[in-house]
Design a protein around this motif. Structure first.
Motif, short mmCIF file in Angstrom:
data_model
loop_
_atom_site.label_atom_id
_atom_site.label_comp_id
_atom_site.label_asym_id
_atom_site.label_seq_id
_atom_site.Cartn_x
_atom_site.Cartn_y
_atom_site.Cartn_z
N VAL A 152 0.85 -1.19 0.00
CA VAL A 152 0.00 0.00 0.00
C VAL A 152 0.89 1.24 0.00
O VAL A 152 1.88 1.30 0.74
CB VAL A 152 -0.93 0.02 1.24
N ILE A 153 0.55 2.22 -0.82
CA ILE A 153 1.28 3.48 -0.84
C ILE A 153 0.86 4.28 0.40
O ILE A 153 -0.31 4.63 0.55
CB ILE A 153 0.98 4.30 -2.11
N ILE A 154 1.80 4.53 1.31
CA ILE A 154 1.45 5.23 2.55
C ILE A 154 1.94 6.67 2.59
O ILE A 154 1.58 7.43 3.48
CB ILE A 154 2.01 4.47 3.78
N ALA A 162 7.13 -4.17 6.19
CA ALA A 162 8.32 -3.38 5.87
C ALA A 162 7.91 -2.13 5.10
O ALA A 162 7.06 -2.19 4.21
CB ALA A 162 9.29 -4.22 5.05
N GLU A 163 8.51 -1.00 5.48
CA GLU A 163 8.20 0.27 4.82
C GLU A 163 9.40 0.70 3.99
O GLU A 163 10.52 0.82 4.50
CB GLU A 163 7.85 1.33 5.86
N LEU A 164 9.17 0.93 2.70
CA LEU A 164 10.25 1.18 1.76
C LEU A 164 10.07 2.54 1.09
O LEU A 164 9.05 2.77 0.42
CB LEU A 164 10.29 0.09 0.70
N LEU A 165 11.04 3.42 1.30
CA LEU A 165 11.04 4.72 0.65
C LEU A 165 11.77 4.59 -0.69
O LEU A 165 12.89 4.06 -0.74
CB LEU A 165 11.77 5.77 1.51
N MET A 166 11.15 5.07 -1.76
CA MET A 166 11.80 5.11 -3.07
C MET A 166 11.94 6.57 -3.49
O MET A 166 10.95 7.30 -3.55
CB MET A 166 10.98 4.30 -4.08
N THR A 215 5.87 16.70 -4.55
CA THR A 215 6.62 16.98 -5.78
C THR A 215 6.78 15.76 -6.66
O THR A 215 7.38 15.84 -7.73
CB THR A 215 8.01 17.55 -5.43
N GLY A 216 6.29 14.61 -6.20
CA GLY A 216 6.29 13.41 -7.02
C GLY A 216 7.61 12.68 -7.12
O GLY A 216 7.70 11.65 -7.77
N HIS A 217 8.66 13.19 -6.46
CA HIS A 217 9.99 12.59 -6.63
C HIS A 217 10.22 11.42 -5.69
O HIS A 217 11.23 10.72 -5.83
CB HIS A 217 11.07 13.65 -6.39
N ALA A 218 9.34 11.21 -4.72
CA ALA A 218 9.54 10.15 -3.74
C ALA A 218 8.19 9.62 -3.26
O ALA A 218 7.21 10.37 -3.20
CB ALA A 218 10.35 10.66 -2.56
N LEU A 219 8.17 8.35 -2.92
CA LEU A 219 6.97 7.76 -2.30
C LEU A 219 7.40 6.59 -1.42
O LEU A 219 8.50 6.06 -1.54
CB LEU A 219 5.94 7.34 -3.35
N THR A 220 6.50 6.21 -0.51
CA THR A 220 6.78 5.12 0.42
C THR A 220 5.70 4.06 0.29
O THR A 220 4.51 4.38 0.26
CB THR A 220 6.85 5.63 1.87
N ILE A 221 6.13 2.81 0.22
CA ILE A 221 5.20 1.69 0.12
C ILE A 221 5.36 0.82 1.37
O ILE A 221 6.48 0.58 1.83
CB ILE A 221 5.46 0.87 -1.16
N ARG A 222 4.22 0.38 1.95
CA ARG A 222 4.26 -0.56 3.07
C ARG A 222 3.96 -1.94 2.50
O ARG A 222 2.87 -2.20 1.99
CB ARG A 222 3.27 -0.21 4.16
N ALA A 223 4.96 -2.81 2.55
CA ALA A 223 4.79 -4.17 2.03
C ALA A 223 3.83 -4.96 2.91
O ALA A 223 3.54 -4.57 4.06
CB ALA A 223 6.15 -4.87 1.96
#
Length: 836
Positions: free
Chosen positions: A54-56, A73-77, A61-69
């Motif tokens: 889920v995108i949390i 686990a929470e992953l910043l891209m 600015t659209g340059h980064a987002l975080t997904i919770r697997a």
């Protein structure tokens, strides 16, 4: 993809080479402040989901987002470095906050070309932000394609209970305004989190009706806090007050402390001649010879595993070896009374003992790096931070750090500094370090030319002291000149001639022989007064920073000291010098100058010249902030102590006091009043002369009013140039244009002299322009009556004065004020008063 709530295999969200965090050109990411992770240098233009989840959080600015697997686990891209600066330009979000996504789903489309042009780096990050619950195991891959396995995420086992927080403790809270550029995006949030983790207290950030714990990266970013927004910080626990103060400091750090500006290649400046590179003179001279390219140490990729204890021991041994080498250099410098050399390497020793560097390298070793790569990465991360500040002093310190990087790497690799220079070589490099220059000088290099660097760097200072012609800021083209190619380095004019003819080589040798004979004649007459052909007396004094330099100036015929920089007493130490130490130092300078006068400038620190024992507010633009007389107004006890020490030197009549960075009459009057009060306290009937530095345009424009209350005026052309032209004189791309012979500067000098004349005051010049023989007739013509120069140039400048007619100088100099550029002025000077 396996997912049993314990182990998760992540697929690559981008295609491209895989990098470790230590290779990322950003201190915050590279230091693991945001958490553990991996980086990819993208070859495609779309970011994909590395797993189901889920995108949390989505950056505005659209340059980064975080997904919770699905396993928690929470992953910043994070796409690129400094992409927040684009404010969304070039990014197209394909998902929204709260969206459910599947492995491989497209998340963000981005314009690869635009990012490459506008941002520091395209390197993109995948960071595990809740590393206290999970750990990463990267798979051994050098490059990946979208969808290929990239790394595993494993759940950590929980051992024991977490340290309890004393919830009975009173809550400490305060409000603060966010000064991070772009607001509380990923990198600033990581710094807040890192700060919070250093305390046991529970800390929260409150914004509007929302709040988040300070140890949650995603929670902080999700608050949506922008630059300039006001937030409240609350801390509850036994160390709550300490945590609060630390978090306030982290939240209010100006943008420059975290923002890393794009590093552009130094452009090759235009030249009217083919096969000529134009740079900036750092040390004058004219030489010819073969070009020798000096390259730094390049490490191969760090492959394999390393024993942590062995690598730590290797680093400790190498550090001690380099400390010993620097101490030896210091001892030799003191023995030969080479003050500049001593001060530079004393600063190197202090930098080498900075625990932050060693701690960063040790942490990297514990993460599996070799000692060589750990030390290189620790230095490079700190250099990135310093260069991002955009200040000359910090850029200079970055070069000093690179010096230490090379020295320690040599020790780790068991390599001595050894280069076989062909006879009479001119050495080229991207940027040389102080220890490089000492070695090259010892090996009889005849000249130095650098792609980067500044004219006031430590390398430039040493080159001038060694009499080694040096040109900086030549641009990357100099690195493409073939090894061994014969060139001419005309350092005084900032030129590197790439294809000189045999006739030109012969001419250079002839000129050098004539110059050597001329210098011998000038030196023989250096102790005689400097008077023009029509009998106008010009005092030629020296700029110095110690009693040892003063002795050199005296022996070279100085008519006095035109500028003693007292900062040498205050920098690179842990406590301030007391009144007695200061008095002894000033007295030693007076004693070394015989019966001649000495102008002593009060301390000019603050801004970008920070002292460890004098904490000052962090400033977004230090050169325009608290420095010089402004700092003395904030910390009057420092100026009081210095004035007391100065009033105790004997004979007081030979001591003149100079105030830096004055911009209005009241600043002068306040110091004059305080000086009178201290004279009364010390029961002195004699008053030392009190002068004002003209180094900001306001002071030049107010010269007549200042001269009414000052005994003399001294023009600092270095700062006056950059403040008038709004150009940093150490900016590699602009340094060639920061020329004090610009007509605007000449107008300010003329106005200063005219204003001073209204009250019968004399005007001196103590900036670099005074040491430029081409400028001597102009300054004499505009009314300057004292030139304070480098000790080794006293004979040359005196000789120049003796060949001038002051009346002709006055007439011709007025015409220079109407020219259009510094280049036009220099051309006219060469025509009117050619340098032989």
């Amino acid at each position: 993809m396996s997912n049993n709530n314990k182990e998760l295999t992540l697929s690559a969200p981008l295609s491209g080479p895989v990098l470790t965090l230590g290779q990322v050109p950003d201190e915050v990411f590279a230091s693991h402040a945001m958490g553990d992770g991996i980086a990819i240098d993208p070859l495609n233009d779309c970011l994909h989901a590395p797993c189901d989840g889920v995108i949390i959080h989505v950056a505005r600015t659209g340059h980064a987002l975080t997904i919770r697997a699905d396993n928690g686990a929470e992953l910043l891209m994070h796409v690129g470095i400094d992409t927040v600066e684009l404010n969304g330009e070039g990014f197209a979000l394909l998902v929204k906050d709260g969206a459910r996504v599947t492995n491989g789903q497209a998340l963000v489309q981005f314009d690869l070309d635009r990012l490459a042009r506008r941002c520091k780096s395209l390197v993109s990050l995948i960071i595990l932000t809740n590393g206290e619950q999970f750990e990463l195991q990267p798979l051994a891959r050098k490059t990946v394609k979208v969808g290929e396995p990239l790394m595993r995420v494993l759940a950590r086992s929980t051992v024991g209970d977490e340290t309890a927080v004393d919830n009975v403790s009173a809550e400490a809270s305060a409000s603060v305004r966010i000064t991070h550029r772009g607001g509380l995006h990923a990198r600033p949030a990581a710094l807040i989190r890192k700060t919070a983790l250093g305390f046991s207290s529970q800390a929260r950030l409150h914004y509007g009706d929302k709040s988040a714990p300070c140890d949650s990266l995603v929670g902080l970013m999700a608050l949506g806090i922008g630059e300039g927004d006001e937030v409240r910080v609350s801390c509850r626990g036994t160390d709550g007050e300490a945590a609060l103060q630390a978090l306030i400091a982290a939240l209010s750090v100006p943008v420059t402390a975290q923002h890393v500006a794009p590093v552009a290649a130094t452009p090759r400046r235009a030249s009217n001649e083919a096969n000529v590179l134009q740079g900036v003179c750092a040390a004058p001279g004219l030489v010819c010879g073969p070009l020798f390219r000096l390259a730094g140490i390049e490490l191969p990729a760090d492959i394999g595993t390393h024993a942590v204890d062995d690598q730590r021991q290797c680093l400790d041994t190498a550090l001690e070896q380099v400390r010993s080498e620097i101490r030896t250099t210091l001892a030799h410098a003191r023995q030969r009374q080479h003050v500049e050399e001593e001060e530079i390497f004393a600063a190197h020793l202090a930098l080498l003992e900075d625990p932050a560097l060693v701690e960063a390298a040790t942490a990297a070793i514990e993460h599996g790096s070799a000692a060589t790569h750990a030390w290189r990465d620790a230095i490079q991360a700190q250099c990135t931070v310093l260069l991002a500040l955009g200040k000359p002093l910090f850029a200079e310190r970055a070069n000093d750090l690179r010096d230490l990087q090379q020295r320690v790497l040599r020790a780790l690799l068991g390599e001595a500094w050894h280069v076989e220079l062909p006879a009479g070589s001119i050495v080229s490099a991207h940027e040389l370090t102080p220890s490089d220059l000492l070695q090259l000088s010892a090996q009889q290099a005849v000249g130095i030319c650098m792609a980067a660097g500044g004219a006031t760097s430590h390398v430039a200072i040493l080159a001038r002291a060694k009499g080694l012609p040096c040109v900086v800021a030549l641009g990357a083209d100099v690195l493409d000149v073939p090894q061994g190619q014969r060139v001419v380095l005309d350092a005084a004019n900032g030129r590197l001639e790439l294809a000189p003819s045999e006739a030109r080589h012969a001419q250079v040798h002839q000129i050098r022989d004539a110059q050597q004979l001329r210098r011998q004649q000038q030196q023989a007459q250096a102790r005689q007064p400097a008077r023009t052909l029509d009998d106008v007396s010009i005092e030629v004094a020296a700029n110095v920073a110690s009693s040892a330099e003063t002795q050199v100036a005296f022996e070279n015929g100085a008519d006095g000291v035109g500028l003693l920089r007292t900062e040498f007493l205050f920098v690179d130490r842990r406590t301030a010098p007391d009144e007695q130490e200061q008095r002894q130092a000033y007295q030693a300078v007076l004693d070394a100058m015989g019966d001649k006068s000495v102008i002593i400038r009060t301390i000019d620190v603050g801004g970008d010249k920070q002292l460890d024992y004098l904490p000052l507010p962090v400033e977004a633009n230090p050169v325009l902030g608290l420095r010089g007389i402004r700092m003395a107004q904030v910390r009057p006890e420092l100026l009081d102590q210095q004035l007391r020490a100065l009033l105790q030197v004997r004979p007081l009549a030979r001591c003149r006091i100079l105030l830096p960075m004055v911009s209005e009459v009241d600043e002068l009057l306040q110091v004059r009043q305080r000086l009178d009060e201290l004279c009364a306290e010390l029961e002195l009937t004699q008053r030392p002369e009190l002068g004002v530095m003209i180094e900001v345009p306001a002071a030049a424009l107010m010269a007549e009013q200042l001269a009414e209350h000052a005994d003399f005026l001294s023009i600092g052309t270095n700062d006056l140039s950059q403040y008038t032209l709004a150009m940093d004189r150490d900016h590699a791309g602009l340094a060639a244009r920061v020329d004090a012979l610009h007509p605007a500067l000449l107008r300010l000098i003329a106005q200063t002299c005219a204003g001073a004349a209204q009250h019968g005051r004399w005007v001196g010049v103590c900036g670099a322009l005074a040491s430029d023989p081409l400028a001597t007739p102009v300054l004499v013509g505009l009314g300057v009556r004292e030139l304070s120069v480098s000790p080794l140039q006293i004979g040359e400048i005196k000789d120049r004065v003796r060949h001038l007619d002051a009346a002709q100088c006055r007439q011709l100099s007025q015409g220079l004020l109407d020219l259009s550029s510094a280049r036009a002025v220099r051309h006219a000077c060469q025509h009117h008063w050619p340098l032989s």
